[in-house]
Write an enzyme that holds these catalytic residues in place. Structure first.
Site, PDB file in Angstrom:
ATOM      1  N   HIS A   1     -19.591 -21.814  36.373  1.00  0.00           N
ATOM      2  CA  HIS A   1     -21.381 -21.896  36.192  1.00  0.00           C
ATOM      3  C   HIS A   1     -21.912 -21.888  34.631  1.00  0.00           C
ATOM      4  O   HIS A   1     -21.062 -22.959  33.854  1.00  0.00           O
ATOM      5  CB  HIS A   1     -21.019 -20.686  35.136  1.00  0.00           C
ATOM      6  CG  HIS A   1     -21.998 -19.410  35.326  1.00  0.00           C
ATOM      7  ND1 HIS A   1     -22.787 -19.191  34.594  1.00  0.00           N
ATOM      8  CD2 HIS A   1     -23.102 -18.480  36.444  1.00  0.00           C
ATOM      9  CE1 HIS A   1     -24.236 -18.661  34.888  1.00  0.00           C
ATOM     10  NE2 HIS A   1     -23.549 -17.912  35.858  1.00  0.00           N
TER      11      HIS A   1
ATOM     12  N   ASP B   1     -20.193 -15.032  42.727  1.00  0.00           N
ATOM     13  CA  ASP B   1     -20.960 -15.798  44.110  1.00  0.00           C
ATOM     14  C   ASP B   1     -19.774 -15.867  45.365  1.00  0.00           C
ATOM     15  O   ASP B   1     -18.745 -16.203  46.339  1.00  0.00           O
ATOM     16  CB  ASP B   1     -21.398 -16.492  44.623  1.00  0.00           C
ATOM     17  CG  ASP B   1     -23.152 -16.875  44.126  1.00  0.00           C
ATOM     18  OD1 ASP B   1     -23.511 -15.345  44.408  1.00  0.00           O
ATOM     19  OD2 ASP B   1     -23.398 -17.532  43.811  1.00  0.00           O
TER      20      ASP B   1
HETATM   21  N1  CMC Z   1     -15.698 -27.758  41.464  1.00  0.00           N
HETATM   22  C1  CMC Z   1     -15.195 -28.682  41.027  1.00  0.00           C
HETATM   23  N2  CMC Z   1     -15.745 -29.197  39.442  1.00  0.00           N
HETATM   24  C2  CMC Z   1     -16.806 -28.638  38.844  1.00  0.00           C
HETATM   25  C3  CMC Z   1     -16.918 -27.017  39.848  1.00  0.00           C
HETATM   26  C4  CMC Z   1     -16.932 -27.134  41.139  1.00  0.00           C
HETATM   27  N3  CMC Z   1     -17.492 -26.097  41.241  1.00  0.00           N
HETATM   28  N4  CMC Z   1     -18.448 -27.310  38.802  1.00  0.00           N
HETATM   29  C5  CMC Z   1     -18.110 -27.786  38.057  1.00  0.00           C
HETATM   30  N5  CMC Z   1     -18.082 -29.363  38.298  1.00  0.00           N
HETATM   31  C6  CMC Z   1     -17.151 -29.395  37.074  1.00  0.00           C
HETATM   32  C7  CMC Z   1     -17.892 -31.399  37.711  1.00  0.00           C
HETATM   33  O1  CMC Z   1     -17.616 -31.979  38.045  1.00  0.00           O
HETATM   34  C8  CMC Z   1     -17.907 -31.614  36.126  1.00  0.00           C
HETATM   35  O2  CMC Z   1     -17.027 -32.430  35.879  1.00  0.00           O
HETATM   36  P1  CMC Z   1     -16.883 -33.646  34.920  1.00  0.00           P
HETATM   37  O3  CMC Z   1     -17.343 -33.044  33.034  1.00  0.00           O
HETATM   38  O4  CMC Z   1     -15.618 -34.392  35.126  1.00  0.00           O
HETATM   39  O5  CMC Z   1     -18.221 -34.860  35.230  1.00  0.00           O
HETATM   40  C9  CMC Z   1     -17.887 -30.076  35.128  1.00  0.00           C
HETATM   41  O6  CMC Z   1     -17.079 -29.767  35.934  1.00  0.00           O
HETATM   42  C10 CMC Z   1     -18.759 -30.024  34.826  1.00  0.00           C
HETATM   43  O7  CMC Z   1     -19.531 -29.688  35.814  1.00  0.00           O
HETATM   44  P2  CMC Z   1     -21.889 -29.515  36.121  1.00  0.00           P
HETATM   45  O8  CMC Z   1     -21.971 -29.926  36.849  1.00  0.00           O
HETATM   46  O9  CMC Z   1     -22.325 -30.019  34.485  1.00  0.00           O
HETATM   47  O10 CMC Z   1     -21.745 -28.273  35.088  1.00  0.00           O
HETATM   48  P3  CMC Z   1     -23.307 -27.336  35.503  1.00  0.00           P
HETATM   49  O11 CMC Z   1     -23.688 -26.226  34.136  1.00  0.00           O
HETATM   50  O12 CMC Z   1     -24.482 -28.209  35.290  1.00  0.00           O
HETATM   51  O13 CMC Z   1     -23.409 -26.937  36.237  1.00  0.00           O
HETATM   52  C11 CMC Z   1     -22.921 -24.793  38.663  1.00  0.00           C
HETATM   53  C12 CMC Z   1     -22.684 -25.480  36.950  1.00  0.00           C
HETATM   54  C13 CMC Z   1     -22.807 -23.533  38.824  1.00  0.00           C
HETATM   55  C14 CMC Z   1     -23.951 -25.947  39.024  1.00  0.00           C
HETATM   56  C15 CMC Z   1     -21.309 -26.129  38.893  1.00  0.00           C
HETATM   57  O14 CMC Z   1     -20.248 -25.341  37.932  1.00  0.00           O
HETATM   58  C16 CMC Z   1     -21.620 -25.798  40.356  1.00  0.00           C
HETATM   59  O15 CMC Z   1     -21.986 -26.936  41.129  1.00  0.00           O
HETATM   60  N6  CMC Z   1     -20.547 -24.927  41.294  1.00  0.00           N
HETATM   61  C17 CMC Z   1     -20.662 -24.397  42.409  1.00  0.00           C
HETATM   62  C18 CMC Z   1     -21.998 -24.491  42.738  1.00  0.00           C
HETATM   63  C19 CMC Z   1     -21.912 -22.403  42.462  1.00  0.00           C
HETATM   64  O16 CMC Z   1     -20.673 -21.556  42.827  1.00  0.00           O
HETATM   65  N7  CMC Z   1     -22.578 -22.074  42.063  1.00  0.00           N
HETATM   66  C20 CMC Z   1     -23.521 -20.654  42.314  1.00  0.00           C
HETATM   67  C21 CMC Z   1     -22.968 -20.257  40.731  1.00  0.00           C
HETATM   68  S1  CMC Z   1     -23.146 -18.353  39.617  1.00  0.00           S
HETATM   69  C22 CMC Z   1     -24.640 -17.543  40.643  1.00  0.00           C
HETATM   70  C23 CMC Z   1     -25.731 -19.382  41.132  1.00  0.00           C
HETATM   71  O17 CMC Z   1     -25.885 -19.425  39.624  1.00  0.00           O
HETATM   72  O18 CMC Z   1     -26.418 -18.187  41.420  1.00  0.00           O
END
Ligand code: CMC
Length: 428
Positions: free
Chosen positions: A307, A364
């Site tokens: 998140h 989710d």
């Molecule tokens: N699985 C594997 N690796 C992950 C995941 C994941 N679900 N989420 C983040 N990472 C890793 C990412 O690869 C990065 O690694 P590194 O630092 O080595 O490059 C690190 O963790 C930070 O991730 P980020 O993408 O920079 O973080 P963000 O704040 O931009 O993204 C997020 C947040 C929710 C989009 C992301 O965690 C994600 O894609 N999660 C899966 C989709 C999901 O469940 N979304 C629902 C969010 S909650 C409800 C809502 O908002 O509607």
């Protein structure tokens, strides 16, 4: 706080006020940055460090796992309030008295009829259409039926638009599902509560009476409350920025629905279930999927994990995990997917990759399991999220209009070509 932040640019110092929120969050007020510095801007893709507005709707502390609507904790609201009370709280700022709630509910019911011509629009969609696309289109289309709803210069006009969409949205939600299933598009029953009515509109068979199940009503009520607002997330920001051009409420909401659809946002609930299904079909090998999620050459991510703001736990996920156990137990449903989800969670919480990056199950991760137990098709999961988020989007839009916020218009750091002389096609 009279302290200031000092920024030094090319040897010259500039001071900017520090603002403090009611929970002691600190922000540098850079409203005059460009004019003071002769054009310098900040760059923050994804707005990870940027406050886009001041807001008094929802507070969340990602480190401590706190979520509060208008000061009330999500745990208490999910336990003690019902969805319409929470909707009123979010939109108008205070918990309603019985009289206020009765009026709000009556006004919503008064507006629950959807123009029959909307059916013609639905009919034009192929059955294969994703219900989120249909919902977004229908919500925007409402503007054509109520053009005056765009002009919300008085509080009364704003209230009218709000109860109108609160009344019609559940009908559109039910119609999106029924259309896909080839069922007749029906209207609701004003004798029922908001959530009971939604369930009946979704599930009533034309050849049978519909029997309400209190377990389903309670579960959906709770899920809607948990999804009702989450401050300046992708879809709420979209609603605010669309509305900031003084586009009407319905099209602002339609743009929020489109933003919610993506798998990194609300679409994750559908993606989680599809992922859990794929793991099951693949023999239940959770380790294989954990490895894929950690492999930087593999685009796969563990859906329902991580998140932008929560870096310890998502309080909504805790409540939903408990609710999933209760609902499945009450309904007598045994779903192997729940075991896979729990196994995956256990492994991830002990895995260094996930620990280092503070990746925890989000809202989710378990919600789809409950929706599935309720008989809601997978493609409708994000639509259910939208139904819950509706009051939050409305509250964000209303706050933006009431505060007379300027049109949202970010700047950019241009990295393209500098001036080039145009060459006619024969010279390229
Ligand atoms: N699985 C594997 N690796 C992950 C995941 C994941 N679900 N989420 C983040 N990472 C890793 C990412 O690869 C990065 O690694 P590194 O630092 O080595 O490059 C690190 O963790 C930070 O991730 P980020 O993408 O920079 O973080 P963000 O704040 O931009 O993204 C997020 C947040 C929710 C989009 C992301 O965690 C994600 O894609 N999660 C899966 C989709 C999901 O469940 N979304 C629902 C969010 S909650 C409800 C809502 O908002 O509607």
């Amino acid at each position: 706080m009279s302290e200031k932040a000092t920024i030094e640019i090319k040897g010259k110092k500039y001071e900017f006020p520090l603002l403090v929120g009611s929970e002691n969050e600190v922000a540098i007020d850079i409203k005059t940055l460009r004019s003071d510095t002769g054009g310098v801007i900040t760059l923050d893709p994804g707005y990870k460090n940027t406050g886009s507005c001041e807001s008094s709707i929802t507070f969340l502390d990602g480190e401590k796992g706190i979520l509060r609507y208008r000061g009330y904790s999500i745990e208490e609201l999910a336990e003690k309030a019902d969805f319409l009370e929470v909707a009123y709280l979010l939109i108008f700022g205070e918990l309603p008295t019985q009289e206020q709630l009765d009026k709000f509910e009556a006004d919503i019911k008064e507006n629950s009829l959807v123009d029959d011509d909307i059916r013609k629009i639905i009919d034009a969609f192929p059955k294969s259409a994703h219900p989120m696309g249909v919902l977004s289109s229908l919500t925007a289309a409402l503007t054509a039926f109520y053009p005056r709803s765009v002009d919300v210069t008085s509080e009364e006009a704003m209230y009218k638009s709000i109860v109108r969409i609160m009344g019609k949205f559940p009908v559109l939600v039910a119609w999106c599902m029924r259309k896909k299933q080839g069922l007749p598009l029906d209207y609701g029953d004003d004798n029922l509560g908001y959530v009971e009515n939604v369930l009946k509109m979704m599930f009533k068979n034309p050849n049978r009476d519909y029997e309400q199940n209190p377990v389903l009503i309670d579960a959906l009520d709770k899920l809607l409350i948990l999804h009702a607002d989450h401050e300046q997330n992708c879809s709420a920001s979209t609603v605010r920025i669309t509305g900031s051009s003084h586009a009407g409420l319905f099209v602002s909401l339609a743009s929020g629905i489109s933003a919610l659809w993506g798998p990194l946002h609300g679409g994750a609930n559908q993606a989680v279930l599809e992922m859990l299904e794929a793991i099951k079909e693949d023999g239940g090998d959770t380790k294989k999927y954990m490895a894929k999620a950690k492999d930087k050459n593999d685009p796969f991510r563990l859906m329902g994990f991580g998140h932008r703001v929560y870096k310890n736990f998502d309080p909504r996920a805790r409540i939903i995990k408990k609710a999933a156990d209760e609902v499945l137990g009450d309904l007598g449903v045994e779903d192997p997917i729940l075991d896979i989800a729990k196994g995956l969670e256990k492994e991830a919480l002990q895995d260094q990759y996930f620990v280092d990056r503070k990746l925890y199950p989000n809202v989710d991760f378990y919600s789809g399991i409950i929706y599935r137990a309720m008989g809601i098709p997978v493609e409708m999961f994000t639509v259910m999220f939208a139904l819950g988020r509706l009051p939050g989007w409305i509250a964000q839009w209303r706050e933006m209009r009431m505060r007379k916020e300027p049109i949202g218009r970010p700047r950019q750091l241009y990295t393209g070509a500098t001036y080039r002389e145009f060459k006619t096609i024969d010279k390229r």
